[in-house]
Write a protein that holds these residues in place. Structure first.
Motif, PDB file in Angstrom:
ATOM      1  N   TYR A  29       0.874  -1.145   0.018  1.00 29.06           N
ATOM      2  CA  TYR A  29      -0.234  -0.409   0.291  1.00 29.06           C
ATOM      3  C   TYR A  29       0.835   1.167  -0.217  1.00 29.06           C
ATOM      4  O   TYR A  29       1.463   1.046   1.149  1.00 29.06           O
ATOM      5  CB  TYR A  29      -0.786  -0.051   1.456  1.00 29.06           C
ATOM      6  N   ALA A  33       3.177   9.319   2.477  1.00 29.94           N
ATOM      7  CA  ALA A  33       4.347   9.404   3.725  1.00 29.94           C
ATOM      8  C   ALA A  33       5.446   9.475   2.779  1.00 29.94           C
ATOM      9  O   ALA A  33       7.023   9.800   3.180  1.00 29.94           O
ATOM     10  CB  ALA A  33       3.816   9.023   4.810  1.00 29.94           C
ATOM     11  N   TYR A 176       3.798  -1.683   3.787  1.00 30.13           N
ATOM     12  CA  TYR A 176       3.085  -1.494   4.739  1.00 30.13           C
ATOM     13  C   TYR A 176       4.287  -0.377   5.650  1.00 30.13           C
ATOM     14  O   TYR A 176       4.769  -0.719   5.883  1.00 30.13           O
ATOM     15  CB  TYR A 176       2.920  -2.047   6.520  1.00 30.13           C
ATOM     16  N   SER A 177       3.868   0.915   4.731  1.00 26.53           N
ATOM     17  CA  SER A 177       4.922   1.958   5.663  1.00 26.53           C
ATOM     18  C   SER A 177       4.389   2.522   7.137  1.00 26.53           C
ATOM     19  O   SER A 177       3.110   3.611   6.885  1.00 26.53           O
ATOM     20  CB  SER A 177       5.307   2.772   4.792  1.00 26.53           C
ATOM     21  N   PRO A 179       3.118   4.585  10.270  1.00 25.82           N
ATOM     22  CA  PRO A 179       3.439   5.894  10.765  1.00 25.82           C
ATOM     23  C   PRO A 179       4.746   5.920  12.172  1.00 25.82           C
ATOM     24  O   PRO A 179       4.138   5.160  12.578  1.00 25.82           O
ATOM     25  CB  PRO A 179       2.102   6.529  10.773  1.00 25.82           C
ATOM     26  N   ILE A 212      -1.866  -4.480  11.390  1.00 28.59           N
ATOM     27  CA  ILE A 212      -1.745  -3.180  10.335  1.00 28.59           C
ATOM     28  C   ILE A 212      -2.534  -4.026   8.746  1.00 28.59           C
ATOM     29  O   ILE A 212      -3.043  -2.827   7.844  1.00 28.59           O
ATOM     30  CB  ILE A 212      -0.434  -3.122   9.975  1.00 28.59           C
TER      31      ILE A 212
ATOM     32  N   TYR B 234      -4.273   8.214   5.167  1.00 32.67           N
ATOM     33  CA  TYR B 234      -3.974   7.087   5.770  1.00 32.67           C
ATOM     34  C   TYR B 234      -3.742   6.751   7.146  1.00 32.67           C
ATOM     35  O   TYR B 234      -3.451   6.387   7.930  1.00 32.67           O
ATOM     36  CB  TYR B 234      -3.034   6.668   4.869  1.00 32.67           C
ATOM     37  N   ASP B 235      -2.328   7.507   7.639  1.00 34.46           N
ATOM     38  CA  ASP B 235      -1.835   7.879   8.561  1.00 34.46           C
ATOM     39  C   ASP B 235      -3.149   8.550   9.631  1.00 34.46           C
ATOM     40  O   ASP B 235      -3.126   7.829  10.692  1.00 34.46           O
ATOM     41  CB  ASP B 235      -0.186   9.254   8.277  1.00 34.46           C
ATOM     42  N   MET B 238      -5.288   5.523  10.417  1.00 26.60           N
ATOM     43  CA  MET B 238      -4.163   4.715  10.930  1.00 26.60           C
ATOM     44  C   MET B 238      -4.071   4.925  12.637  1.00 26.60           C
ATOM     45  O   MET B 238      -4.087   3.781  13.192  1.00 26.60           O
ATOM     46  CB  MET B 238      -3.334   4.253  10.903  1.00 26.60           C
ATOM     47  N   SER B 239      -3.663   6.248  12.945  1.00 21.76           N
ATOM     48  CA  SER B 239      -3.740   6.332  14.652  1.00 21.76           C
ATOM     49  C   SER B 239      -4.577   6.725  15.027  1.00 21.76           C
ATOM     50  O   SER B 239      -4.837   6.915  16.499  1.00 21.76           O
ATOM     51  CB  SER B 239      -3.012   7.986  13.982  1.00 21.76           C
ATOM     52  N   LEU B 242      -5.442   2.629  15.565  1.00 25.11           N
ATOM     53  CA  LEU B 242      -4.939   1.583  16.239  1.00 25.11           C
ATOM     54  C   LEU B 242      -4.974   1.407  17.663  1.00 25.11           C
ATOM     55  O   LEU B 242      -4.529   0.506  18.446  1.00 25.11           O
ATOM     56  CB  LEU B 242      -3.177   1.603  15.561  1.00 25.11           C
TER      57      LEU B 242
END
Lengths: 249, 249
Positions: A29, A33, A176-177, A179, A212, B234-235, B238-239, B242
């Motif tokens: 994905y 970033a 998967y990058s 953060p 994730i 996306y970040d 996820m934040s 999660l």
């Protein structure tokens, strides 16, 4: 946070039960970033070897199933054997407990928490039960094999554990990058209050990697253009996220 | 799915330890899917009564704290007493185990799973530890009191349990219009494979209600205009999500 520290030095990991035969094709994905081109490379299928990682030798069997097999073409016969061994009532499905037993025969024993997460992520979405049929079981097995190869690549001293930096790099290798703030959160959870250096075993690696993977795939469904952002209604957001929380007991 | 079936018939619930003194002011989230005007009404503070719900009588104490108190003005002195009783090391914070002990003295024993979720949701976001100070503890106590009043209103036969429809109506009374698919998911989780009618005790009600509350508040932060939808990177996504998964062990 991407660095050029990815320098695998351990020898290739052998391939128990056909794990590692399938390269990562659907888990990448791209985020806005970071560009993976600096140190990304797809997982390399491991060559057969007599040296085993954690004592698991490659299977010498070959497939003997015909066209009537409920398994996808090319399924490793050892995977079929294991599925049939745990599906004792011949229901054609394995549940949580049976999956735990099946995976234990292929690798270490996974926690029931990780098992439930795996079942939730790999089950047929049209099946309301938490169980896996042959196709889903094979897909899970292949995915675990791929991740096992990656894990072994970063477990350089072969002690069965990877640290936080290696976790980041391993997830990056799988596409998967994560953060930095999220990675910090994941790692601090496994630290469990201790100030010692965190190390994750394969079970924990699978657990946090699958969270994730699962969330990323949910997000991708709403970001078909790979723009890196998605507009979600309240109902959509709740329906995306809640299954993880209630399934993940 | 909203109906006009909300007809509270049980007598008002007494108010143990000051629970129920605070009306719902910050948990209402209007969605585009349903108008609450058809049967919504805000929680009504319960009047003092000699009849107790589950045996908990209102506290006769009054506050004796001065301006130096770390508790918010007006905090029920019984709440202060309970906090101090479990904070044995006088650290000024209560952790998971201490919170479980504190809530047990005010109500039933909550599962550690619910306790961790509560700590995660109510802790100071700038504190990396999972623990509550006086302010956070008071806020949690007031919130539980409000929810306890709502729960009692729907637990018409006073057996300490509510069913799926009552869960929906109770959440609606607290300001959360849960999509039917999400409600179905929540309820099926508590059914645990059984085909019998699902009934939730107060612990389970708090657990699933707090998940709804926590996720809704996260969403509201990204939908400041109350439009019912939000654009998330996306970040960010996820934040947002999660922490629930890793804190909620």
């Amino acid at each position: 946070m991407a660095s050029n520290s990815y320098t695998p030095s351990a020898p290739p990991v052998p391939d128990p039960y056909g794990w590692g035969q399938q390269a990562a094709t659907d888990s990448s994905y791209p985020t806005t970033a970071a560009s993976p081109s600096s140190y990304y490379q797809p997982p390399v299928p491991a060559p057969p070897s007599s040296q085993s990682y954690h004592g698991y030798a490659p299977s010498p069997l070959s497939s003997s199933y015909g066209q009537q097999s409920p398994f996808p073409p090319g399924t490793n016969p050892e995977v079929i054997r294991i599925f049939q061994a745990v599906d004792k009532d011949r229901s054609g499905f394995v549940d949580d407990g049976e999956l735990q037993q099946a995976l234990s025969s292929g690798y270490q024993k996974f926690s029931l928490r990780t098992i439930r997460l795996l079942t939730f992520l790999f089950k047929n979405p049209h099946d309301s039960s938490l169980r896996l049929g042959p196709k889903e079981f094979s897909a899970l097995w292949n995915c675990l094999g791929e991740w096992h190869t990656i894990f072994g690549r970063f477990d350089r001293d072969r002690n069965g554990k990877i640290d936080a930096t290696e976790l980041r790099d391993a997830l990056y290798s799988l596409g998967y990058s994560v953060p930095p703030s999220v990675l910090h959160l994941l790692v601090s959870y496994y630290a469990n209050g201790s100030r010692q250096k965190v190390e994750l075993n394969f079970d924990s690696f699978i657990e946090c990697g699958m969270i994730i993977k699962g969330l990323t795939e949910k997000f991708k469904e709403k970001d078909k253009g790979y723009t890196g952002s998605a507009t979600l209604s309240y109902d959509t957001f709740m329906s995306m996220v809640l299954p993880f929380l209630v399934a993940y007991d």
